[in-house]
Design a protein around this motif. Structure first.
Motif, short mmCIF file in Angstrom:
data_model
loop_
_atom_site.label_atom_id
_atom_site.label_comp_id
_atom_site.label_asym_id
_atom_site.label_seq_id
_atom_site.Cartn_x
_atom_site.Cartn_y
_atom_site.Cartn_z
N ILE A 33 0.84 -1.20 0.00
CA ILE A 33 0.00 0.00 0.00
C ILE A 33 0.88 1.25 0.00
CG2 ILE A 33 -1.65 1.32 1.38
CD1 ILE A 33 -2.81 -1.38 2.30
N THR A 34 1.93 1.24 0.79
CA THR A 34 2.85 2.38 0.84
C THR A 34 3.54 2.59 -0.51
OG1 THR A 34 3.24 1.99 3.17
CG2 THR A 34 4.82 3.39 2.05
N ILE A 35 3.99 1.51 -1.11
CA ILE A 35 4.69 1.60 -2.40
C ILE A 35 3.73 2.10 -3.48
CG2 ILE A 35 5.80 0.25 -4.22
CD1 ILE A 35 6.88 -1.55 -1.88
N LEU A 36 2.52 1.57 -3.52
CA LEU A 36 1.55 1.97 -4.53
C LEU A 36 1.14 3.43 -4.37
CD1 LEU A 36 -0.29 1.25 -6.90
CD2 LEU A 36 -2.01 0.53 -5.23
N PHE A 39 3.97 5.60 -5.52
CA PHE A 39 4.03 5.63 -6.98
C PHE A 39 2.98 6.58 -7.55
CE2 PHE A 39 2.47 4.11 -11.09
CZ PHE A 39 3.64 4.23 -11.84
N LEU A 40 1.76 6.52 -7.02
CA LEU A 40 0.70 7.41 -7.51
C LEU A 40 1.06 8.88 -7.31
CD1 LEU A 40 -2.52 5.56 -6.25
CD2 LEU A 40 -1.74 5.82 -8.62
N LEU A 41 1.59 9.20 -6.14
CA LEU A 41 1.97 10.59 -5.87
C LEU A 41 3.10 11.04 -6.79
CD1 LEU A 41 1.73 13.18 -4.19
CD2 LEU A 41 3.40 12.18 -2.62
N ILE A 42 4.11 10.21 -6.94
CA ILE A 42 5.25 10.59 -7.78
C ILE A 42 4.81 10.68 -9.24
CG2 ILE A 42 7.52 9.83 -8.59
CD1 ILE A 42 7.88 8.67 -5.69
N ARG A 43 3.91 9.80 -9.66
CA ARG A 43 3.43 9.84 -11.05
C ARG A 43 2.65 11.12 -11.34
NH1 ARG A 43 -0.70 5.54 -13.28
NH2 ARG A 43 -2.09 6.98 -12.25
N SER A 52 8.57 7.71 -12.71
CA SER A 52 7.87 7.46 -11.44
C SER A 52 8.26 6.10 -10.88
CB SER A 52 6.37 7.53 -11.64
OG SER A 52 6.00 8.78 -12.13
N PHE A 53 8.36 5.11 -11.75
CA PHE A 53 8.77 3.78 -11.31
C PHE A 53 10.20 3.82 -10.75
CE2 PHE A 53 10.92 -0.25 -12.18
CZ PHE A 53 10.13 -1.10 -11.43
N LEU A 54 11.08 4.52 -11.44
CA LEU A 54 12.47 4.60 -10.98
C LEU A 54 12.58 5.33 -9.64
CD1 LEU A 54 14.29 5.38 -14.35
CD2 LEU A 54 14.31 3.23 -13.07
N VAL A 55 11.89 6.45 -9.51
CA VAL A 55 11.94 7.21 -8.25
C VAL A 55 11.32 6.41 -7.11
CG1 VAL A 55 11.09 9.30 -7.08
CG2 VAL A 55 12.03 9.45 -9.39
N THR A 56 10.21 5.72 -7.40
CA THR A 56 9.58 4.89 -6.37
C THR A 56 10.51 3.75 -5.96
OG1 THR A 56 7.40 5.40 -7.27
CG2 THR A 56 7.55 3.51 -5.80
N SER A 57 11.21 3.18 -6.93
CA SER A 57 12.17 2.11 -6.61
C SER A 57 13.28 2.61 -5.70
CB SER A 57 12.78 1.53 -7.89
OG SER A 57 11.79 0.97 -8.70
N ILE A 58 13.77 3.80 -5.97
CA ILE A 58 14.80 4.39 -5.12
C ILE A 58 14.24 4.66 -3.73
CG2 ILE A 58 16.23 6.45 -4.78
CD1 ILE A 58 16.52 6.51 -7.88
N TYR A 59 13.01 5.19 -3.69
CA TYR A 59 12.35 5.47 -2.41
C TYR A 59 12.22 4.20 -1.57
CZ TYR A 59 8.43 6.35 0.76
OH TYR A 59 7.63 6.42 1.86
N VAL A 60 11.84 3.11 -2.21
CA VAL A 60 11.65 1.84 -1.50
C VAL A 60 12.97 1.31 -0.97
CG1 VAL A 60 11.04 -0.58 -1.86
CG2 VAL A 60 9.55 1.21 -2.72
N LEU A 61 14.05 1.56 -1.68
CA LEU A 61 15.35 1.01 -1.29
C LEU A 61 16.14 1.90 -0.34
CD1 LEU A 61 16.43 -0.50 -4.71
CD2 LEU A 61 15.55 -1.70 -2.70
N LEU A 62 15.59 3.05 0.05
CA LEU A 62 16.28 3.88 1.03
C LEU A 62 16.46 3.09 2.33
CD1 LEU A 62 14.51 7.33 0.54
CD2 LEU A 62 16.83 6.71 -0.12
N VAL A 63 17.57 3.33 2.97
CA VAL A 63 17.91 2.56 4.17
C VAL A 63 16.83 2.67 5.25
CG1 VAL A 63 19.60 2.34 6.03
CG2 VAL A 63 20.36 2.76 3.69
#
Length: 187
Positions: A33-36, A39-43, A52-63
């Motif tokens: 839910i957080t990832i989706l 993604f919606l906000l960034i898109r 948006s997919f790339l930025v969300t992927s980076i966001y998810v992988l933050l420490v």
């Protein structure tokens, strides 16, 4: 004195108990839910699915996000964070469609998030700043003034709710708190 967090904790205790697989499902669902929602906000901000997919992927992988996504007990952070993100998403979407229902959804998600966990307490400041910088022509539109007034009322109600210990129905300021009685030493 966080009513939705209390309800969630009781519900999570009921459905998970000591079952690690159910705990994994709660973690997976709350993280998804957080990832989706991210993604919606960034898109809606970038207007490009690939970026948006790339930025969300980076966001998810933050420490700091990796820890949150690994424990069922942290679902109480993921879900309200998602609610605040959805509130921002619908607020920004309002300017594209000028639909009052988008403002209603934004207010609804902010309200749920506020009474769950205060992690997005200052989101209305971001909304006002966004309006001022990017949508200045809408700043004094009747719907937005009504929306901001509703948020201000909700915030004031919530502050009274928290400082009064849910109007006397819970322990005063459980957890981290600011005590006005301890000023200036407590500052």
């Amino acid at each position: 004195d966080r009513p939705l967090q209390y309800i969630w904790a009781q519900f999570q205790n009921y459905i998970v108990g000591y079952d690690s697989f159910r705990g994994l499902l709660v973690t997976f669902l709350s993280s998804s839910i957080t990832i989706l929602s991210s993604f919606l906000l960034i898109r809606i901000l970038l207007k490009n699915n690939l970026y948006s997919f790339l930025v969300t992927s980076i966001y998810v992988l933050l420490v700091n996000k990796l820890e949150i996504f690994h424990y069922p007990v942290m679902a109480h952070v993921n879900i309200p964070s998602s609610l605040y993100i959805l509130s921002l998403y619908f607020f920004i979407r309002y300017f594209e469609k000028l639909s009052n229902s988008d403002l209603g959804f934004s207010f609804f998600f902010y309200s749920l998030g506020l009474f769950w966990y205060e992690v997005g307490f200052f989101i209305p400041l971001i909304m006002i700043l966004y309006s001022f910088i990017f949508k200045r022509e809408f700043l004094f539109k009747k719907q937005l003034i009504f929306f901001y007034s509703g948020l201000l009322f909700l915030i004031l109600f919530y502050l009274i709710f928290r400082f009064s210990g849910a109007f006397g129905f819970s322990d005063l300021m459980s957890g981290r708190s600011v005590s006005l009685a301890d000023l200036p030493q407590g500052f």
